[in-house]
Design a protein around this motif. Sequence first.
Motif, mmCIF file in Angstrom:
data_model
loop_
_atom_site.group_PDB
_atom_site.id
_atom_site.type_symbol
_atom_site.label_atom_id
_atom_site.label_comp_id
_atom_site.label_asym_id
_atom_site.label_seq_id
_atom_site.Cartn_x
_atom_site.Cartn_y
_atom_site.Cartn_z
ATOM 1 N N ALA A 178 108.760 31.742 -16.688
ATOM 2 C CA ALA A 178 108.302 30.712 -17.628
ATOM 3 C C ALA A 178 106.970 30.085 -17.233
ATOM 4 O O ALA A 178 106.395 29.327 -18.023
ATOM 5 N N THR A 179 106.462 30.399 -16.033
ATOM 6 C CA THR A 179 105.231 29.748 -15.569
ATOM 7 C C THR A 179 104.137 30.723 -15.165
ATOM 8 O O THR A 179 102.956 30.401 -15.260
ATOM 9 N N LEU A 180 104.493 31.932 -14.689
ATOM 10 C CA LEU A 180 103.511 32.835 -14.099
ATOM 11 C C LEU A 180 102.622 33.459 -15.175
ATOM 12 O O LEU A 180 103.083 34.192 -16.037
ATOM 13 N N GLU A 181 101.306 33.183 -15.069
ATOM 14 C CA GLU A 181 100.342 33.685 -16.032
ATOM 15 C C GLU A 181 99.495 34.821 -15.471
ATOM 16 O O GLU A 181 99.038 35.682 -16.226
ATOM 17 N N ILE A 182 99.257 34.815 -14.151
ATOM 18 C CA ILE A 182 98.354 35.797 -13.538
ATOM 19 C C ILE A 182 99.038 36.427 -12.330
ATOM 20 O O ILE A 182 99.537 35.714 -11.456
ATOM 21 N N LEU A 183 99.044 37.757 -12.287
ATOM 22 C CA LEU A 183 99.598 38.502 -11.158
ATOM 23 C C LEU A 183 98.551 39.494 -10.677
ATOM 24 O O LEU A 183 98.085 40.345 -11.445
ATOM 25 N N ARG A 184 98.163 39.361 -9.405
ATOM 26 C CA ARG A 184 97.169 40.261 -8.816
ATOM 27 C C ARG A 184 97.801 40.953 -7.611
ATOM 28 O O ARG A 184 98.343 40.286 -6.725
ATOM 29 N N LEU A 185 97.695 42.272 -7.583
ATOM 30 C CA LEU A 185 98.223 43.070 -6.484
ATOM 31 C C LEU A 185 97.069 43.876 -5.892
ATOM 32 O O LEU A 185 96.600 44.837 -6.504
ATOM 33 N N TYR A 186 96.603 43.453 -4.720
ATOM 34 C CA TYR A 186 95.492 44.132 -4.061
ATOM 35 C C TYR A 186 95.988 44.798 -2.777
ATOM 36 O O TYR A 186 96.718 44.177 -1.998
ATOM 37 N N GLU A 187 95.567 46.049 -2.575
ATOM 38 C CA GLU A 187 96.001 46.808 -1.412
ATOM 39 C C GLU A 187 97.533 46.815 -1.309
ATOM 40 O O GLU A 187 98.106 46.583 -0.244
ATOM 41 N N CYS A 188 98.179 47.052 -2.416
ATOM 42 C CA CYS A 188 99.642 47.132 -2.444
ATOM 43 C C CYS A 188 100.051 48.588 -2.702
ATOM 44 O O CYS A 188 99.338 49.342 -3.358
ATOM 45 N N TYR A 189 101.224 48.951 -2.171
ATOM 46 C CA TYR A 189 101.632 50.356 -2.192
ATOM 47 C C TYR A 189 103.113 50.484 -2.555
ATOM 48 O O TYR A 189 103.888 49.545 -2.456
ATOM 49 N N SER A 190 103.453 51.713 -2.944
ATOM 50 C CA SER A 190 104.855 52.090 -3.074
ATOM 51 C C SER A 190 105.192 53.078 -1.960
ATOM 52 O O SER A 190 104.375 53.916 -1.600
ATOM 53 N N ALA A 191 106.415 52.967 -1.433
ATOM 54 C CA ALA A 191 106.902 53.941 -0.445
ATOM 55 C C ALA A 191 108.054 54.747 -1.019
ATOM 56 O O ALA A 191 108.827 55.333 -0.283
ATOM 57 N N SER A 232 107.275 35.646 -20.282
ATOM 58 C CA SER A 232 106.761 35.266 -21.597
ATOM 59 C C SER A 232 105.347 34.704 -21.587
ATOM 60 O O SER A 232 104.714 34.614 -22.652
ATOM 61 N N VAL A 233 104.823 34.315 -20.416
ATOM 62 C CA VAL A 233 103.474 33.731 -20.388
ATOM 63 C C VAL A 233 102.500 34.567 -19.554
ATOM 64 O O VAL A 233 101.341 34.195 -19.400
ATOM 65 N N LEU A 234 102.956 35.698 -19.009
ATOM 66 C CA LEU A 234 102.074 36.549 -18.208
ATOM 67 C C LEU A 234 100.963 37.106 -19.099
ATOM 68 O O LEU A 234 101.220 37.769 -20.099
ATOM 69 N N ARG A 235 99.683 36.823 -18.723
ATOM 70 C CA ARG A 235 98.558 37.251 -19.551
ATOM 71 C C ARG A 235 97.532 38.071 -18.783
ATOM 72 O O ARG A 235 96.544 38.529 -19.362
ATOM 73 N N LYS A 236 97.734 38.250 -17.482
ATOM 74 C CA LYS A 236 96.782 39.059 -16.719
ATOM 75 C C LYS A 236 97.504 39.761 -15.575
ATOM 76 O O LYS A 236 98.235 39.138 -14.808
ATOM 77 N N LEU A 237 97.279 41.073 -15.470
ATOM 78 C CA LEU A 237 97.790 41.871 -14.357
ATOM 79 C C LEU A 237 96.616 42.655 -13.787
ATOM 80 O O LEU A 237 95.978 43.438 -14.497
ATOM 81 N N GLU A 238 96.307 42.425 -12.515
ATOM 82 C CA GLU A 238 95.234 43.151 -11.839
ATOM 83 C C GLU A 238 95.822 43.911 -10.661
ATOM 84 O O GLU A 238 96.565 43.331 -9.855
ATOM 85 N N ILE A 239 95.497 45.185 -10.579
ATOM 86 C CA ILE A 239 95.947 45.996 -9.454
ATOM 87 C C ILE A 239 94.702 46.548 -8.785
ATOM 88 O O ILE A 239 94.019 47.420 -9.338
ATOM 89 N N GLY A 240 94.367 46.000 -7.617
ATOM 90 C CA GLY A 240 93.142 46.369 -6.940
ATOM 91 C C GLY A 240 93.306 47.625 -6.118
ATOM 92 O O GLY A 240 94.422 48.004 -5.724
ATOM 93 N N GLU A 241 92.197 48.279 -5.850
ATOM 94 C CA GLU A 241 92.228 49.478 -5.028
ATOM 95 C C GLU A 241 92.242 49.099 -3.552
ATOM 96 O O GLU A 241 92.055 47.948 -3.179
ATOM 97 N N THR A 242 92.464 50.065 -2.698
ATOM 98 C CA THR A 242 92.622 49.801 -1.280
ATOM 99 C C THR A 242 91.280 49.771 -0.568
ATOM 100 O O THR A 242 90.266 50.229 -1.075
#
Length: 472
Positions: A316-329, A357-367
């Motif tokens: 209900a509050t999170l508008e921006i999520l940024r994932l930099y240098e993040c990985y899957s194993a 419902s309020v998420l408006r930005k997703l950034e996934i940065g490179e390593t």
Amino acid sequence: MLEPATVKPRCHLIELPNEIRLQVISHLEDDQTTIFAFSATCKILRSLLVPQIFRSIPLRESTRSGGSIQALLRASYGQHVKELRYATKADDPGNGAGENESEEAEDILSSNSYDILGHLHRFPNLQRLTLTFEFDIANWDRAIFMFDQLETPDEVHRAESTLVWRKLLRQTFAALAANSPNISHHLKAFHLHKLPPVQVSVWETLPWQAFLSSFQELYLRVYGRDGGPGWHINTKQGICDFVPTLGGSFFDKVPCLTSLTLAGDFDCPFGLTGTSHDIETPLPLQPRHMPKLQSFTCNYTFIGRELVEFVTAHHATLEILRLYECYSAKPNSVLFGNTFSWAEFFTALRNAKPQLSVLRKLEIGETETLFDGKVRPIPFASENDEDTEEIRAVRKGLQEPCRRLFSYHCMDDEIGMAIEMVAENRAAFLKGEDQRAYDDLMKLIQDNISRQESQKGRNRALLCEETRLKDL
């Protein structure tokens, strides 16, 4: 040649109106050398430049640095300070440091620094406090081997009495905690760089809780380097046990926080749980933490169940999520049971109930590269790989503007190094599941943006109608 009568007279900079002079000065931005040069030309320009000169000031452990800030405060320039940047360092404690428990460690934190850090209200417009611990732990004699086990409270107090660098940590945080009754209402951002992975006794006190309670922005990066011979810091059990304690020391104490950046390190990524060996560094976040969070940036982290649960708890509050240098194993899911593939991660966010419902930005940065820190594309082929049909297919696919690679890493369970799995990056791209799940999540985000814009339009129309009725 122009007639003298047609030549327009020149206007000197100091003869211009203040608002125009300020526009000229604004083009200097953060060029401190030029700003200082301008300020030395005349009293008029100096008076205009004073707010920029003292907007962000450094504090280091030296008599000159502390004395300069005390003089600044006596001259009433403290009102212009918007950011205070404190950086300190400590020497190698040595192999046997701290073994003589009867010997009290000397003070490094000067009386000037303690006085400044402990009386931040003297900077009435201070907005951001930045602390950087420049401890070259990787090159100390004991290096990462100091962190074999998490300390007991008695061991923490003993270390803070007998080790110079530990005493410096305690005194620094004690000075900050002393602000709690008089903290400036403008101070909303706290940035903490290269935090050594040890407990500090002050973090368990009520003044520390009061100091943190009003912050709205927190940047926290934990120190992490290898130990020289190749073993990384996350191979030490004390590190794996320390990271979860950040929840009680910091994240339980910031109920007003709206912006968080949490950073591990290339040598100590967060987010590994449910593993079949000793390297487990859980994400130190719980769904209950920071209920007002609007912006979350996560660096050097393995995506997985913990991250999904934390993000979706703030639906209900999170508008921006940024994932930099993040990985899957995920290809090593036998080892890392709680990690997700990127497709599973995106799908879990997309299908969260309640919805994000309020998420408006997703950034996934490179390593970043290990040695020079420069941003590089996620690799899909090694230097020695032949130019196969599969590699050419990936290269061609990446020419499409909406397609992208997502990074897969494995953890070396002997030295603790996160290793990019180039073949898995390539295979996942060609399979397409990650891309499809990402596109579905981005569609949700676009729907959120459209709904928010529509609501803004309705609100503007309602306001105009209310204004019209008042004017009748």
